[in-house]
Design a protein around this motif. Structure first.
Motif, PDB file in Angstrom:
ATOM      1  N   HIS A 122       2.037  -0.149  -2.382  1.00 45.88           N
ATOM      2  CA  HIS A 122       1.802   0.857  -3.415  1.00 45.88           C
ATOM      3  C   HIS A 122       1.226   2.144  -2.834  1.00 45.88           C
ATOM      4  O   HIS A 122       1.131   3.155  -3.534  1.00 45.88           O
ATOM      5  N   LEU A 123       0.847   2.093  -1.550  1.00 50.79           N
ATOM      6  CA  LEU A 123       0.274   3.269  -0.902  1.00 50.79           C
ATOM      7  C   LEU A 123       1.339   3.938  -0.039  1.00 50.79           C
ATOM      8  O   LEU A 123       1.832   3.342   0.916  1.00 50.79           O
ATOM      9  N   PRO A 124       1.693   5.172  -0.339  1.00 51.73           N
ATOM     10  CA  PRO A 124       2.740   5.836   0.448  1.00 51.73           C
ATOM     11  C   PRO A 124       2.348   6.053   1.901  1.00 51.73           C
ATOM     12  O   PRO A 124       3.202   6.115   2.781  1.00 51.73           O
ATOM     13  N   ASP A 125       1.066   6.152   2.154  1.00 49.60           N
ATOM     14  CA  ASP A 125       0.608   6.393   3.520  1.00 49.60           C
ATOM     15  C   ASP A 125      -0.423   5.331   3.926  1.00 49.60           C
ATOM     16  O   ASP A 125      -1.415   5.625   4.583  1.00 49.60           O
ATOM     17  N   GLY A 126      -0.172   4.080   3.520  1.00 51.42           N
ATOM     18  CA  GLY A 126      -1.109   2.996   3.819  1.00 51.42           C
ATOM     19  C   GLY A 126      -1.069   2.572   5.272  1.00 51.42           C
ATOM     20  O   GLY A 126      -0.148   2.914   6.027  1.00 51.42           O
ATOM     21  N   ALA A 127      -2.078   1.823   5.672  1.00 55.94           N
ATOM     22  CA  ALA A 127      -2.165   1.331   7.048  1.00 55.94           C
ATOM     23  C   ALA A 127      -1.019   0.370   7.337  1.00 55.94           C
ATOM     24  O   ALA A 127      -0.673  -0.468   6.514  1.00 55.94           O
ATOM     25  N   LYS A 128      -0.451   0.486   8.525  1.00 54.14           N
ATOM     26  CA  LYS A 128       0.661  -0.367   8.958  1.00 54.14           C
ATOM     27  C   LYS A 128       0.193  -1.305  10.070  1.00 54.14           C
ATOM     28  O   LYS A 128      -0.610  -0.929  10.928  1.00 54.14           O
TER      29      LYS A 128
END
Length: 209
Positions: A122-128
């Motif tokens: 749901h986070l476009p720039d979340g941790a990968k």
């Protein structure tokens, strides 16, 4: 100083009929899974070991913050204990038989709940996740089921030149690093007392089997 399952395999046959050593049959190690997860950015965290509200992840820590060896101001490295992971410890799923990918996938789902502002689709720039390592320990700390505590032996044994250590021996903590340290301290006290001719803690009474 060794896990109870290993020690049971090393007990000489002449000792195996002694009640002190027979009680070890009631102690059994449980499976535990440890995970190491490397992320591409820093997660919001605290400089401490955290107990989790997750039903799968008992404790975890961001080693990039807590441990100098993994210190990194830009990217997090989580270490987690995935437990319980078998029916022996109360899990409905035999996770120890699952693949590494299945375990990592389940862990990431739980981390979405623990780090809702850092991890998740749901986070476009979340941790990968950059990489991961799954370590399975088929026999870890002893199963602290109801009634097991009475079978934990004293550090002093009926064999004069044998002293036990290990978190499964009798001391106030459960199977843990703290328990292992305290058991080692108590074992050292037995050895020092015997060497100096002083009274030792004595042998714990064995419950009838």
């Amino acid at each position: 100083a060794m896990p109870v399952d290993v020690f049971k395999r090393l007990i000489p046959s002449a000792w195996s009929k002694m009640p002190f050593f027979q009680q070890f049959d009631n102690l059994e190690g449980i499976p535990v899974i440890n995970l190491h997860l490397w992320f591409d950015r820093k997660l919001k965290n605290v400089d401490a070991l955290c107990f989790s509200r997750s039903p799968l992840l008992s404790v975890y820590a961001d080693m990039s913050t807590c441990c100098k060896e993994y210190e990194d101001a830009e990217r997090s490295m989580l270490e987690l204990v995935f437990a319980p992971c078998s029916s022996l410890a109360g899990s409905e799923v035999n996770w120890i038989a699952k693949t590494d990918d299945e375990i990592v996938e389940a862990t990431m789902k739980e981390l979405e709940r623990l780090f809702p502002t850092d991890i998740g689709p749901h986070l476009p720039d979340g941790a990968k996740l950059r990489k991961s390592k799954v370590v399975k320990v088929p026999r870890s700390v002893y199963a602290a089921n109801p009634g097991r505590n009475k079978y934990r032996p004293s550090q002093e044994t009926p064999i004069r030149n044998l002293t036990l250590a290990g978190c499964w021996t009798s001391q106030k903590f459960l199977g843990s690093m703290e328990g292992a340290i305290l058991a080692g301290k108590l074992a050292a006290e037995v050895i020092c007392s015997r060497a100096s001719g002083q009274p030792s803690q004595g042998i714990k009474e064995v419950d009838p089997l």
